[in-house]
Design a protein around this motif. Structure first.
Motif, PDB file in Angstrom:
ATOM      1  N   ASN A  69       0.805  -1.210   0.000  1.00  0.00           N
ATOM      2  CA  ASN A  69       0.000   0.000   0.000  1.00  0.00           C
ATOM      3  C   ASN A  69       0.842   1.264   0.000  1.00  0.00           C
ATOM      4  OD1 ASN A  69      -3.142  -0.335   0.297  1.00  0.00           O
ATOM      5  ND2 ASN A  69      -2.211  -2.050   1.407  1.00  0.00           N
ATOM      6  N   TRP A  94      -7.917   3.703  -4.110  1.00  0.00           N
ATOM      7  CA  TRP A  94      -6.854   3.192  -3.233  1.00  0.00           C
ATOM      8  C   TRP A  94      -7.117   3.554  -1.784  1.00  0.00           C
ATOM      9  CZ3 TRP A  94      -3.671   6.082   0.002  1.00  0.00           C
ATOM     10  CH2 TRP A  94      -2.753   5.316   0.726  1.00  0.00           C
ATOM     11  N   GLU A  97      -9.841   1.424  -0.395  1.00  0.00           N
ATOM     12  CA  GLU A  97      -9.348   0.066  -0.123  1.00  0.00           C
ATOM     13  C   GLU A  97      -8.539   0.022   1.164  1.00  0.00           C
ATOM     14  OE1 GLU A  97      -5.815  -2.331   0.227  1.00  0.00           O
ATOM     15  OE2 GLU A  97      -5.697  -0.412  -0.834  1.00  0.00           O
ATOM     16  N   TYR A  98      -7.669   0.992   1.356  1.00  0.00           N
ATOM     17  CA  TYR A  98      -6.795   0.990   2.533  1.00  0.00           C
ATOM     18  C   TYR A  98      -7.601   1.208   3.814  1.00  0.00           C
ATOM     19  CZ  TYR A  98      -2.708   1.874   5.437  1.00  0.00           C
ATOM     20  OH  TYR A  98      -1.735   1.799   6.414  1.00  0.00           O
ATOM     21  N   LEU A 101      -9.635  -2.191   4.419  1.00  0.00           N
ATOM     22  CA  LEU A 101      -8.892  -3.416   4.710  1.00  0.00           C
ATOM     23  C   LEU A 101      -7.993  -3.301   5.937  1.00  0.00           C
ATOM     24  CD1 LEU A 101      -7.841  -4.791   1.202  1.00  0.00           C
ATOM     25  CD2 LEU A 101      -9.822  -5.353   2.610  1.00  0.00           C
TER      26      LEU A 101
END
Length: 304
Positions: A69, A94, A97-98, A101
Motif C-alpha cells: 500500500n 486506493w 481500499e486501505y 482493509l
C-alpha cells in the motif's frame, strides 16, 4: 506543472498515512500489557505453537500489506500525468481500499486470537468477552467511546450503546458523501483533460463547447476575428473554469482583456480570438488544420 504538484502532494500524504498507521499498529503481535493482538493471555501463551503461528502470520502479512500500500499510495497519483481525473479516481479507490482493509485485518486477527484463548481456557477476570467479535460491545458500559484494544491512542465505539447506530450511520453517510464528491471531481477533471473543443456554425449562430462549458453568439455580435500565434500577454484570473496542465477552459478575467471565455488546448497553435461586445473568446483545436478551418468558417459566415 499542476499535475506534478498534485503528484507530490498526494504521494507525501499517502506515505504519511501508511507510515502513521504502521507506527500505531505495528508490533501488536508481541506480548505487551498482558495482551497479544488485543486479547489478554497469560505470559506462557507466547510459547504456544498456535499463537506463534498466528503472530508470525500477522507480522508477515502486516508488513507485506503496508509495503504494497505504500508503493500503491505513491504510484496511484502518477496517473495524473496521463489524465488528472483518472489519477484522482485511482487515488480515491486506493484510499477506500486501505481504509476498509486496514481495520478489517485487525478485526480478523483479534477474533483468531480470542478463539485460541477460548480453546486453551486462558480465561481471566477481564473484558475480552466484549471484544470477541473484533469490536467493543458491552451493554453494561454507559460509555459510547472506549480506548481501542489495538491502538491506545485511538477509540472504538461501544456497539451495544443505544447511540452507536446513529454514530455509525453518520460515519457511513460522511464516507459515502466524501467518496461521491471524489468520484464526481474525478469525472469532471477527467472530462476536462479528455475532451476537445467543438465549434458548430449555423446560418447566423456560432456555438462553442468544451466539457461542461459552452458559449453561443450570433454573427452580428462578432466585432473581430483574428488568428493568433499565441495567447496575448495578460493576467488571466480563473473565475469559473479549469486550468490543468493540458487545458484552459471556462470563464476568466483578464486585467487588460476583461471578461474572457477560453476553449484552449495548451501547447497547440494557432488560436482564434473572437471579440464580442461583452467578452473575448479564445479557442483552438489539437487536430491538424482544424483551428484554421474554424477561422475560415467564421469569416465566411460573417461575409454572408
Amino acid at each position: 506543472m499542476m499535475n506534478l504538484i498534485i503528484f507530490i502532494f498526494f504521494a507525501l500524504l499517502d506515505a504519511g498515512i501508511v507510515g502513521l498507521c504502521g507506527l500505531c499498529y505495528s508490533e501488536r503481535e508481541n506480548y505487551r500489557e498482558g495482551m497479544i493482538l488485543g486479547i489478554h493471555v497469560p505470559p506462557e501463551a507466547v510459547e504456544n505453537d498456535e499463537v506463534r503461528a498466528l503472530t508470525e502470520s500477522y507480522r508477515t502479512g502486516f508488513r507485506r500489506f503496508q509495503r504494497i500500500n505504500l508503493a500503491a499510495g505513491i504510484l496511484c497519483p502518477a496517473f495524473c500525468f496521463l489524465n488528472t481525473g483518472a489519477g484522482f479516481l485511482v487515488w480515491t479507490l486506493w484510499i477506500l481500499e486501505y481504509c476498509l482493509l486496514f481495520p478489517l485485518r485487525s478485526i480478523v486477527s483479534l477474533r483468531k486470537m480470542y478463539a485460541i484463548k477460548k480453546k486453551h481456557h486462558w480465561i481471566r477476570d477481564d473484558d475480552d468477552e466484549y471484544w470477541k467479535n473484533g469490536w467493543y460491545s458491552n451493554p453494561y458500559d454507559r460509555h459510547l467511546f472506549v480506548e481501542d484494544r489495538m491502538n491506545s491512542s485511538s477509540y472504538s465505539i461501544n456497539m451495544a450503546h443505544p447511540a452507536a447506530k446513529w454514530w455509525i450511520a453518520f460515519a457511513v453517510f460522511i464516507c459515502i458523501a466524501a467518496v461521491s464528491v471524489c468520484i464526481v471531481l474525478a469525472v469532471i477533471l477527467g472530462d476536462l483533460d479528455g475532451s476537445s473543443p467543438d465549434l458548430k456554425v449555423t446560418e447566423d449562430q456560432v456555438t462553442l463547447s468544451y466539457s461542461f462549458y459552452d458559449c453561443s453568439f450570433s454573427t452580428d455580435e462578432i466585432q473581430s476575428v483574428e488568428l493568433l500565434s499565441k495567447l496575448p500577454k495578460d493576467d488571466y484570473d480563473r473565475v469559473n473554469g479549469g486550468d490543468t496542465d493540458n487545458v484552459l477552459v471556462g470563464y476568466f478575467e483578464g486585467e487588460k482583456t476583461g471578461d474572457v471565455m477560453m476553449f484552449l488546448i495548451k501547447g497547440e497553435t494557432p488560436l482564434i480570438r473572437i471579440k464580442l461586445p461583452d467578452q473575448t473568446v479564445f479557442l483552438n483545436s489539437d487536430a491538424d488544420g482544424q483551428t484554421e478551418k474554424w477561422y475560415e468558417e467564421i469569416n465566411m459566415l460573417r461575409e454572408k
